[in-house]
Design a protein around this motif. Structure first.
Motif, PDB file in Angstrom:
ATOM      1  N   GLU A  11       0.829  -1.205   0.000  1.00 19.20           N
ATOM      2  CA  GLU A  11       0.000   0.000   0.000  1.00 19.20           C
ATOM      3  C   GLU A  11       0.866   1.258   0.000  1.00 19.20           C
ATOM      4  N   LEU A  12       1.904   1.234   0.810  1.00 23.39           N
ATOM      5  CA  LEU A  12       2.793   2.392   0.902  1.00 23.39           C
ATOM      6  C   LEU A  12       3.497   2.640  -0.431  1.00 23.39           C
ATOM      7  N   ILE A  13       4.046   1.598  -1.037  1.00 27.60           N
ATOM      8  CA  ILE A  13       4.730   1.732  -2.329  1.00 27.60           C
ATOM      9  C   ILE A  13       3.748   2.219  -3.394  1.00 27.60           C
ATOM     10  N   HIS A  14       2.554   1.671  -3.410  1.00 22.52           N
ATOM     11  CA  HIS A  14       1.549   2.107  -4.395  1.00 22.52           C
ATOM     12  C   HIS A  14       1.220   3.587  -4.186  1.00 22.52           C
ATOM     13  N   GLY A  15       1.024   3.976  -2.927  1.00 18.15           N
ATOM     14  CA  GLY A  15       0.715   5.381  -2.641  1.00 18.15           C
ATOM     15  C   GLY A  15       1.834   6.311  -3.068  1.00 18.15           C
ATOM     16  N   LEU A  16       3.064   5.918  -2.784  1.00 17.93           N
ATOM     17  CA  LEU A  16       4.209   6.750  -3.184  1.00 17.93           C
ATOM     18  C   LEU A  16       4.334   6.843  -4.700  1.00 17.93           C
ATOM     19  N   SER A  17       4.019   5.751  -5.380  1.00 16.94           N
ATOM     20  CA  SER A  17       4.170   5.753  -6.846  1.00 16.94           C
ATOM     21  C   SER A  17       3.158   6.676  -7.525  1.00 16.94           C
ATOM     22  N   THR A  18       2.074   7.040  -6.827  1.00 11.30           N
ATOM     23  CA  THR A  18       1.085   7.941  -7.421  1.00 11.30           C
ATOM     24  C   THR A  18       1.480   9.408  -7.275  1.00 11.30           C
ATOM     25  N   LEU A  19       2.515   9.685  -6.470  1.00 11.07           N
ATOM     26  CA  LEU A  19       2.952  11.063  -6.260  1.00 11.07           C
ATOM     27  C   LEU A  19       3.877  11.520  -7.371  1.00 11.07           C
ATOM     28  N   GLU A  20       3.887  12.803  -7.624  1.00 13.14           N
ATOM     29  CA  GLU A  20       4.846  13.396  -8.553  1.00 13.14           C
ATOM     30  C   GLU A  20       6.235  13.342  -7.914  1.00 13.14           C
ATOM     31  N   PRO A  21       7.305  13.370  -8.721  1.00  8.75           N
ATOM     32  CA  PRO A  21       8.655  13.282  -8.155  1.00  8.75           C
ATOM     33  C   PRO A  21       8.950  14.307  -7.056  1.00  8.75           C
ATOM     34  N   ASP A  22       8.527  15.554  -7.238  1.00 13.34           N
ATOM     35  CA  ASP A  22       8.795  16.541  -6.185  1.00 13.34           C
ATOM     36  C   ASP A  22       7.948  16.267  -4.938  1.00 13.34           C
ATOM     37  N   GLU A  23       6.763  15.685  -5.100  1.00 10.68           N
ATOM     38  CA  GLU A  23       5.944  15.288  -3.950  1.00 10.68           C
ATOM     39  C   GLU A  23       6.596  14.113  -3.215  1.00 10.68           C
ATOM     40  N   GLN A  24       7.184  13.188  -3.988  1.00 10.78           N
ATOM     41  CA  GLN A  24       7.889  12.059  -3.372  1.00 10.78           C
ATOM     42  C   GLN A  24       9.074  12.558  -2.543  1.00 10.78           C
ATOM     43  N   ARG A  25       9.821  13.513  -3.098  1.00 10.17           N
ATOM     44  CA  ARG A  25      10.956  14.069  -2.361  1.00 10.17           C
ATOM     45  C   ARG A  25      10.487  14.779  -1.094  1.00 10.17           C
ATOM     46  N   GLY A  26       9.391  15.524  -1.199  1.00 14.48           N
ATOM     47  CA  GLY A  26       8.831  16.194  -0.030  1.00 14.48           C
ATOM     48  C   GLY A  26       8.406  15.196   1.033  1.00 14.48           C
ATOM     49  N   PHE A  27       7.770  14.108   0.596  1.00 15.52           N
ATOM     50  CA  PHE A  27       7.351  13.052   1.519  1.00 15.52           C
ATOM     51  C   PHE A  27       8.565  12.468   2.236  1.00 15.52           C
ATOM     52  N   MET A  28       9.613  12.193   1.467  1.00 12.49           N
ATOM     53  CA  MET A  28      10.812  11.596   2.061  1.00 12.49           C
ATOM     54  C   MET A  28      11.509  12.575   3.006  1.00 12.49           C
ATOM     55  N   ARG A  29      11.510  13.860   2.679  1.00  8.87           N
ATOM     56  CA  ARG A  29      12.091  14.869   3.580  1.00  8.87           C
ATOM     57  C   ARG A  29      11.336  14.892   4.907  1.00  8.87           C
ATOM     58  N   GLU A  30      10.003  14.885   4.829  1.00  9.69           N
ATOM     59  CA  GLU A  30       9.184  14.876   6.042  1.00  9.69           C
ATOM     60  C   GLU A  30       9.421  13.598   6.842  1.00  9.69           C
ATOM     61  N   PHE A  31       9.502  12.479   6.131  1.00  8.85           N
ATOM     62  CA  PHE A  31       9.772  11.195   6.786  1.00  8.85           C
ATOM     63  C   PHE A  31      11.111  11.255   7.512  1.00  8.85           C
TER      64      PHE A  31
END
Length: 65
Positions: free
Chosen positions: A14-34
């Motif tokens: 579920e987590l991988i699927h959710g991350l794959s739906t994000l745009e690259p800059d959204e993925q980077r933002g998610f990882m920064r917050e994480f």
């Protein structure tokens, strides 16, 4: 929901699927917050470890005295 809460509440797929739906800059933002949340958790863990170590040392010192 914070990134850590998502990690805890979702299974891996579920987590991988959710991350794959994000745009690259959204993925980077998610990882920064994480990363920020994880650093905060690790800092708090270290504070607790030090506190417990100090309590143990105080008790050991009191037992010796």
């Amino acid at each position: 929901m914070t990134p850590i809460e998502m990690l805890i509440s979702m299974d891996y797929e579920e987590l991988i699927h959710g991350l794959s739906t994000l745009e690259p800059d959204e993925q980077r933002g998610f990882m920064r917050e994480f990363d920020k949340e994880l650093v905060g958790i690790l800092e708090r863990y270290q504070e607790i470890k030090v506190s417990h170590l100090l309590q143990g040392l105080k008790k050991a010192y009191a037992d010796v005295s």
